[in-house]
Design an enzyme around this catalytic site. Sequence first.
Site, PDB file in Angstrom:
ATOM      1  N   ASP A   8       0.851  -1.189   0.000  1.00 43.32           N
ATOM      2  CA  ASP A   8       0.000   0.000   0.000  1.00 43.32           C
ATOM      3  C   ASP A   8       0.887   1.240   0.000  1.00 43.32           C
ATOM      4  O   ASP A   8       2.124   1.150  -0.124  1.00 43.32           O
ATOM      5  CB  ASP A   8      -1.015  -0.039   1.164  1.00 43.32           C
ATOM      6  N   HIS A   9       0.249   2.406   0.167  1.00 40.09           N
ATOM      7  CA  HIS A   9       0.959   3.688   0.080  1.00 40.09           C
ATOM      8  C   HIS A   9       2.048   3.845   1.149  1.00 40.09           C
ATOM      9  O   HIS A   9       3.005   4.589   0.942  1.00 40.09           O
ATOM     10  CB  HIS A   9      -0.048   4.836   0.226  1.00 40.09           C
ATOM     11  N   ARG A  11       1.082 -30.642  10.153  1.00 36.65           N
ATOM     12  CA  ARG A  11       0.418 -29.459  10.719  1.00 36.65           C
ATOM     13  C   ARG A  11      -0.143 -28.551   9.623  1.00 36.65           C
ATOM     14  O   ARG A  11      -1.208 -27.952   9.775  1.00 36.65           O
ATOM     15  CB  ARG A  11       1.417 -28.708  11.613  1.00 36.65           C
ATOM     16  N   VAL A  49       0.827  -6.278   8.813  1.00 37.40           N
ATOM     17  CA  VAL A  49      -0.258  -7.080   9.400  1.00 37.40           C
ATOM     18  C   VAL A  49      -1.525  -7.044   8.547  1.00 37.40           C
ATOM     19  O   VAL A  49      -2.051  -8.090   8.156  1.00 37.40           O
ATOM     20  CB  VAL A  49      -0.561  -6.628  10.850  1.00 37.40           C
ATOM     21  N   ARG A  87       6.845 -33.710  10.234  1.00 35.04           N
ATOM     22  CA  ARG A  87       5.780 -33.310  11.172  1.00 35.04           C
ATOM     23  C   ARG A  87       5.207 -31.931  10.819  1.00 35.04           C
ATOM     24  O   ARG A  87       4.043 -31.653  11.108  1.00 35.04           O
ATOM     25  CB  ARG A  87       6.300 -33.316  12.616  1.00 35.04           C
ATOM     26  N   HIS A  88       6.016 -31.123  10.156  1.00 36.70           N
ATOM     27  CA  HIS A  88       5.530 -29.795   9.776  1.00 36.70           C
ATOM     28  C   HIS A  88       4.476 -29.897   8.670  1.00 36.70           C
ATOM     29  O   HIS A  88       3.538 -29.109   8.620  1.00 36.70           O
ATOM     30  CB  HIS A  88       6.695 -28.908   9.337  1.00 36.70           C
ATOM     31  N   CYS A 114       3.071  -3.383   4.017  1.00 32.57           N
ATOM     32  CA  CYS A 114       2.212  -2.229   4.314  1.00 32.57           C
ATOM     33  C   CYS A 114       2.880  -1.497   5.482  1.00 32.57           C
ATOM     34  O   CYS A 114       4.099  -1.611   5.653  1.00 32.57           O
ATOM     35  CB  CYS A 114       0.767  -2.643   4.580  1.00 32.57           C
ATOM     36  N   HIS A 166       9.231 -24.316   8.764  1.00 30.59           N
ATOM     37  CA  HIS A 166       8.174 -24.991   9.534  1.00 30.59           C
ATOM     38  C   HIS A 166       6.778 -24.803   8.950  1.00 30.59           C
ATOM     39  O   HIS A 166       5.970 -25.719   8.995  1.00 30.59           O
ATOM     40  CB  HIS A 166       8.157 -24.466  10.978  1.00 30.59           C
ATOM     41  N   ASN A 167       6.483 -23.613   8.450  1.00 30.11           N
ATOM     42  CA  ASN A 167       5.104 -23.302   8.017  1.00 30.11           C
ATOM     43  C   ASN A 167       4.942 -23.324   6.505  1.00 30.11           C
ATOM     44  O   ASN A 167       3.837 -23.153   6.004  1.00 30.11           O
ATOM     45  CB  ASN A 167       4.663 -21.935   8.558  1.00 30.11           C
ATOM     46  N   THR A 185       2.586  -1.975   8.760  1.00 30.44           N
ATOM     47  CA  THR A 185       3.058  -2.969   9.749  1.00 30.44           C
ATOM     48  C   THR A 185       3.303  -4.342   9.145  1.00 30.44           C
ATOM     49  O   THR A 185       3.921  -5.197   9.789  1.00 30.44           O
ATOM     50  CB  THR A 185       1.992  -3.156  10.840  1.00 30.44           C
TER      51      THR A 185
HETATM   52  C1  RB5 Z   1      -2.039   2.548   6.464  1.00 29.73           C
HETATM   53  O1  RB5 Z   1      -2.072   3.738   7.146  1.00 29.73           O
HETATM   54  C2  RB5 Z   1      -1.815   1.385   7.449  1.00 29.73           C
HETATM   55  O2  RB5 Z   1      -2.952   1.199   8.239  1.00 29.73           O
HETATM   56  C3  RB5 Z   1      -1.453   0.117   6.715  1.00 29.73           C
HETATM   57  O3  RB5 Z   1      -0.326   0.337   5.939  1.00 29.73           O
HETATM   58  C4  RB5 Z   1      -1.113  -1.088   7.568  1.00 29.73           C
HETATM   59  O4  RB5 Z   1      -0.184  -0.770   8.551  1.00 29.73           O
HETATM   60  C5  RB5 Z   1      -2.241  -1.877   8.079  1.00 29.73           C
HETATM   61  O5  RB5 Z   1      -2.078  -2.952   8.649  1.00 29.73           O
END
Ligand code: RB5
Length: 149
Positions: free
Chosen positions: A8-9, A136, A69, A132-133, A65, A98-99, A67
């Site tokens: 993303d940005h 899972r 996440v 074993r991996h 992105c 493992h994954n 984070t």
């Molecule tokens: C964008 O501001 C931010 O929320 C995105 O890049 C990310 O960190 C979300 O998980």
Amino acid sequence: MKIAVGNDHAATELKFVIVDYLKELGHEVVNFGTNGSESCHYPEFGEKVGLAVAAGEVDCGILICGTGVGISIAANKVPGVRAAVCSDCATARLVKQHNNANIIAFGARIVGSELAKDIVKAYLDAEFLGGRHQTRIDMIHEIEMRNQK
Ligand code: RB5
């Protein structure tokens, strides 16, 4: 390898650093964007890279992105995707060993560009250990199958 990248940005600048690094290492890169700094929505790019990976159009994916996440959560909604957030090299190695993660994600607001390159290298150099991996991972796949609508 053929590697999909998406961001993303918050991560455009780091994405281009990683694209250049992947090319230096001899990989082919498919860039799903964004390539700009205007605010956009990370789920779009997580899904695009997830679909390319799940369809076998690429060998693996890298998502960035703020984070790592949000974009990884989005990618993980695509059946067959195992996207893992990595903020260090040991995790990047282990998510392959493992994954058998087929996508790694990290945060442009969390890791610097040198660490990000090392994370990518640690992931690409590692090999899935099986055994074993695999059991899972099969269990994770069964969860996916049981919960399909
Ligand atoms: C964008 O501001 C931010 O929320 C995105 O890049 C990310 O960190 C979300 O998980």
